[in-house]
Motif scaffolding. Structure first.
Motif, PDB file in Angstrom:
ATOM      1  N   MET A   1       0.829  -1.210   0.000  1.00 58.49           N
ATOM      2  CA  MET A   1       0.000   0.000   0.000  1.00 58.49           C
ATOM      3  C   MET A   1       0.858   1.252   0.000  1.00 58.49           C
ATOM      4  N   ALA A   2       1.911   1.190   0.853  1.00 69.70           N
ATOM      5  CA  ALA A   2       2.814   2.338   0.924  1.00 69.70           C
ATOM      6  C   ALA A   2       3.493   2.548  -0.427  1.00 69.70           C
ATOM      7  N   MET A   3       3.775   1.410  -1.082  1.00 68.64           N
ATOM      8  CA  MET A   3       4.396   1.468  -2.399  1.00 68.64           C
ATOM      9  C   MET A   3       3.529   2.232  -3.392  1.00 68.64           C
ATOM     10  N   ARG A   4       2.230   1.967  -3.266  1.00 70.83           N
ATOM     11  CA  ARG A   4       1.317   2.601  -4.215  1.00 70.83           C
ATOM     12  C   ARG A   4       1.360   4.116  -4.117  1.00 70.83           C
ATOM     13  N   LYS A   5       1.436   4.576  -2.859  1.00 72.67           N
ATOM     14  CA  LYS A   5       1.439   6.023  -2.677  1.00 72.67           C
ATOM     15  C   LYS A   5       2.672   6.629  -3.325  1.00 72.67           C
ATOM     16  N   ARG A   6       3.768   5.883  -3.216  1.00 70.35           N
ATOM     17  CA  ARG A   6       4.993   6.396  -3.825  1.00 70.35           C
ATOM     18  C   ARG A   6       4.976   6.199  -5.341  1.00 70.35           C
ATOM     19  N   GLY A   7       3.922   5.591  -5.839  1.00 70.55           N
ATOM     20  CA  GLY A   7       3.762   5.539  -7.283  1.00 70.55           C
ATOM     21  C   GLY A   7       4.290   4.298  -7.946  1.00 70.55           C
ATOM     22  N   ALA A   8       4.002   3.140  -7.333  1.00 71.55           N
ATOM     23  CA  ALA A   8       4.347   1.899  -8.023  1.00 71.55           C
ATOM     24  C   ALA A   8       3.488   1.828  -9.280  1.00 71.55           C
ATOM     25  N   SER A   9       4.027   1.265 -10.311  1.00 69.44           N
ATOM     26  CA  SER A   9       3.202   1.162 -11.504  1.00 69.44           C
ATOM     27  C   SER A   9       2.978  -0.305 -11.867  1.00 69.44           C
ATOM     28  N   PHE A  10       1.940  -0.477 -12.650  1.00 67.93           N
ATOM     29  CA  PHE A  10       1.492  -1.824 -12.973  1.00 67.93           C
ATOM     30  C   PHE A  10       1.298  -1.937 -14.474  1.00 67.93           C
ATOM     31  N   ARG A  11       1.251  -3.158 -14.920  1.00 67.74           N
ATOM     32  CA  ARG A  11       0.919  -3.352 -16.330  1.00 67.74           C
ATOM     33  C   ARG A  11       0.183  -4.674 -16.501  1.00 67.74           C
ATOM     34  N   LEU A  12      -0.576  -4.726 -17.573  1.00 70.66           N
ATOM     35  CA  LEU A  12      -1.257  -5.969 -17.924  1.00 70.66           C
ATOM     36  C   LEU A  12      -0.295  -6.808 -18.743  1.00 70.66           C
ATOM     37  N   VAL A  13      -0.273  -8.098 -18.451  1.00 71.27           N
ATOM     38  CA  VAL A  13       0.586  -8.986 -19.226  1.00 71.27           C
ATOM     39  C   VAL A  13      -0.265 -10.130 -19.767  1.00 71.27           C
ATOM     40  N   VAL A  14      -0.109 -10.402 -21.051  1.00 76.07           N
ATOM     41  CA  VAL A  14      -0.852 -11.492 -21.675  1.00 76.07           C
ATOM     42  C   VAL A  14       0.044 -12.723 -21.750  1.00 76.07           C
ATOM     43  N   ASP A  15      -0.517 -13.849 -21.431  1.00 70.26           N
ATOM     44  CA  ASP A  15       0.168 -15.109 -21.678  1.00 70.26           C
ATOM     45  C   ASP A  15      -0.219 -15.529 -23.096  1.00 70.26           C
ATOM     46  N   PRO A  16       0.696 -15.397 -24.034  1.00 71.26           N
ATOM     47  CA  PRO A  16       0.335 -15.616 -25.443  1.00 71.26           C
ATOM     48  C   PRO A  16      -0.032 -17.073 -25.742  1.00 71.26           C
ATOM     49  N   VAL A  17       0.396 -17.982 -24.870  1.00 69.18           N
ATOM     50  CA  VAL A  17       0.068 -19.387 -25.122  1.00 69.18           C
ATOM     51  C   VAL A  17      -1.375 -19.669 -24.727  1.00 69.18           C
ATOM     52  N   ARG A  18      -1.761 -19.108 -23.590  1.00 69.73           N
ATOM     53  CA  ARG A  18      -3.138 -19.332 -23.145  1.00 69.73           C
ATOM     54  C   ARG A  18      -4.141 -18.543 -23.969  1.00 69.73           C
ATOM     55  N   ARG A  68      -9.897 -17.408 -20.767  1.00 64.96           N
ATOM     56  CA  ARG A  68      -8.767 -18.323 -20.824  1.00 64.96           C
ATOM     57  C   ARG A  68      -7.774 -18.108 -19.685  1.00 64.96           C
ATOM     58  N   MET A  69      -8.094 -17.170 -18.824  1.00 67.75           N
ATOM     59  CA  MET A  69      -7.202 -16.835 -17.702  1.00 67.75           C
ATOM     60  C   MET A  69      -5.795 -16.520 -18.188  1.00 67.75           C
ATOM     61  N   ALA A  70      -5.740 -15.745 -19.243  1.00 68.89           N
ATOM     62  CA  ALA A  70      -4.453 -15.479 -19.879  1.00 68.89           C
ATOM     63  C   ALA A  70      -3.870 -14.129 -19.487  1.00 68.89           C
ATOM     64  N   LEU A  71      -4.529 -13.417 -18.595  1.00 68.67           N
ATOM     65  CA  LEU A  71      -4.065 -12.077 -18.240  1.00 68.67           C
ATOM     66  C   LEU A  71      -3.677 -12.008 -16.782  1.00 68.67           C
ATOM     67  N   VAL A  72      -2.645 -11.251 -16.505  1.00 65.65           N
ATOM     68  CA  VAL A  72      -2.308 -10.936 -15.117  1.00 65.65           C
ATOM     69  C   VAL A  72      -1.909  -9.470 -15.023  1.00 65.65           C
ATOM     70  N   ILE A  73      -2.117  -8.927 -13.838  1.00 64.68           N
ATOM     71  CA  ILE A  73      -1.605  -7.581 -13.578  1.00 64.68           C
ATOM     72  C   ILE A  73      -0.249  -7.770 -12.915  1.00 64.68           C
ATOM     73  N   GLU A  74       0.745  -7.139 -13.517  1.00 60.70           N
ATOM     74  CA  GLU A  74       2.100  -7.320 -13.013  1.00 60.70           C
ATOM     75  C   GLU A  74       2.587  -6.001 -12.445  1.00 60.70           C
ATOM     76  N   LYS A  75       3.210  -6.112 -11.302  1.00 58.33           N
ATOM     77  CA  LYS A  75       3.764  -4.908 -10.692  1.00 58.33           C
ATOM     78  C   LYS A  75       5.152  -4.690 -11.289  1.00 58.33           C
ATOM     79  N   ILE A  76       5.370  -3.476 -11.703  1.00 54.08           N
ATOM     80  CA  ILE A  76       6.686  -3.181 -12.262  1.00 54.08           C
ATOM     81  C   ILE A  76       7.569  -2.703 -11.122  1.00 54.08           C
ATOM     82  N   SER A  77       8.609  -3.410 -10.875  1.00 50.25           N
ATOM     83  CA  SER A  77       9.479  -3.031  -9.758  1.00 50.25           C
ATOM     84  C   SER A  77      10.265  -1.777 -10.154  1.00 50.25           C
ATOM     85  N   ALA A  78      10.422  -0.926  -9.193  1.00 48.91           N
ATOM     86  CA  ALA A  78      11.106   0.338  -9.453  1.00 48.91           C
ATOM     87  C   ALA A  78      12.511   0.088  -9.960  1.00 48.91           C
TER      88      ALA A  78
END
Lengths: 79, 199
Positions: A1-18, A68-78
């Protein structure tokens, strides 16, 4: 949560196989996902800030709505 | 719960049983529509998936009322155990057991869908196939032991629901899903570019 305030960013990632090109992710999160001409997703937003509630909500809907459960939200590490 | 019976419980059980059958049929028809990628133009594909999910919740609610009413009512000796463990009902052992199997399979499908993100997708998928078995069992349960099973309206309902789900299965097997269908009408990319009108 604290990370979020400092502006952690996220991205959607597709599993191309699924992924099977159902296209639900684009319908649910058009601001994050577009489709190529074969109906497969292209993630347009490389990263979005974790405090952007609307984008986060869209991303979560896309993840939950993927048949297909092919998507995840991935946290991008600083870097 | 000793000796608690009122006709209304039995009526509730019968009515919710029939309503459950209708709702389960809708769910069974919507499932294949998701996997064959129906939608995208007038209605979003995701919307069909959402409808499939939320209607299944409503169906489960009606099944729960159906079971609760039957268990509470002491008119027939069906206990709470018989609702979950097959072949434990002294009353109409086999047909009640078939209903119990339907419920058990339904719970398996429900729980694996609830924890979908935590499961291996193929495991979820394999268990999701059990819903066909659950539906057939539910249909048979209604026909074999329903108080109304031999009334005309219930026969029509049974045949109608059976036919609808059969049609959905045939559709699922034979339909050529719009695999590389490309952009749907909901896609902003699909809209004609502004200023580029058909002349």
């Amino acid at each position: 949560m604290a990370m979020r305030k400092r502006g952690a960013s996220f991205r959607l990632v597709v599993d191309p196989v699924r992924c099977d090109g159902y296209g639900h992710c684009h319908e649910l999160a058009p601001e994050l996902v577009t489709l190529d001409e074969w109906g497969y997703p292209i993630i347009t937003a490389n990263a979005f800030p974790g405090n952007d509630r609307e984008l986060m909500r869209s991303a979560q809907l896309a993840v939950r709505g993927c048949p297909r459960m092919a998507l995840v939200i991935e946290k991008i590490s600083a870097q | 719960m000793i000796g608690f019976t009122t006709p209304y419980l039995w009526y509730s059980s019968r009515a919710t049983g029939a309503v459950s059958l209708c709702l389960l049929t809708l769910v069974m028809v919507l499932g294949p529509l998701v996997s064959t990628r129906v939608g995208g133009r007038r209605i979003g594909r995701f919307a069909i998936n959402e409808l499939h999910r939320s209607l299944s919740m409503v169906a489960m609610l009606f099944v729960a009322i159906h079971v609760t009413a039957t268990v509470i009512d002491t008119y027939v000796p069906i206990g709470i155990l018989s609702a979950f463990v097959p072949f434990t009902s002294p009353y109409r052992r086999l047909p009640v057991a078939i209903g119990t199997v339907a419920i058990d399979l339904m719970i398996a499908v429900w729980l694996t869908s609830y924890f979908k993100e935590k499961l291996r997708p193929d495991l979820w998928r394999a268990i999701h196939w059990l819903s066909y078995g659950s539906f057939v069992a539910a249909l048979a349960h209604g026909y074999l032991t329903g108080t109304d099973a031999h009334t005309r309206w219930y026969l029509i309902l049974t045949v109608g629901c059976g036919a609808a789900s059969m049609a959905a299965i045939v559709w699922r097997i034979t339909a050529r899903p719009e695999r590389a269908g490309g952009r749907t009408a909901l896609s902003p990319l699909d809209a004609p570019a502004p200023g580029r009108r058909k002349s």
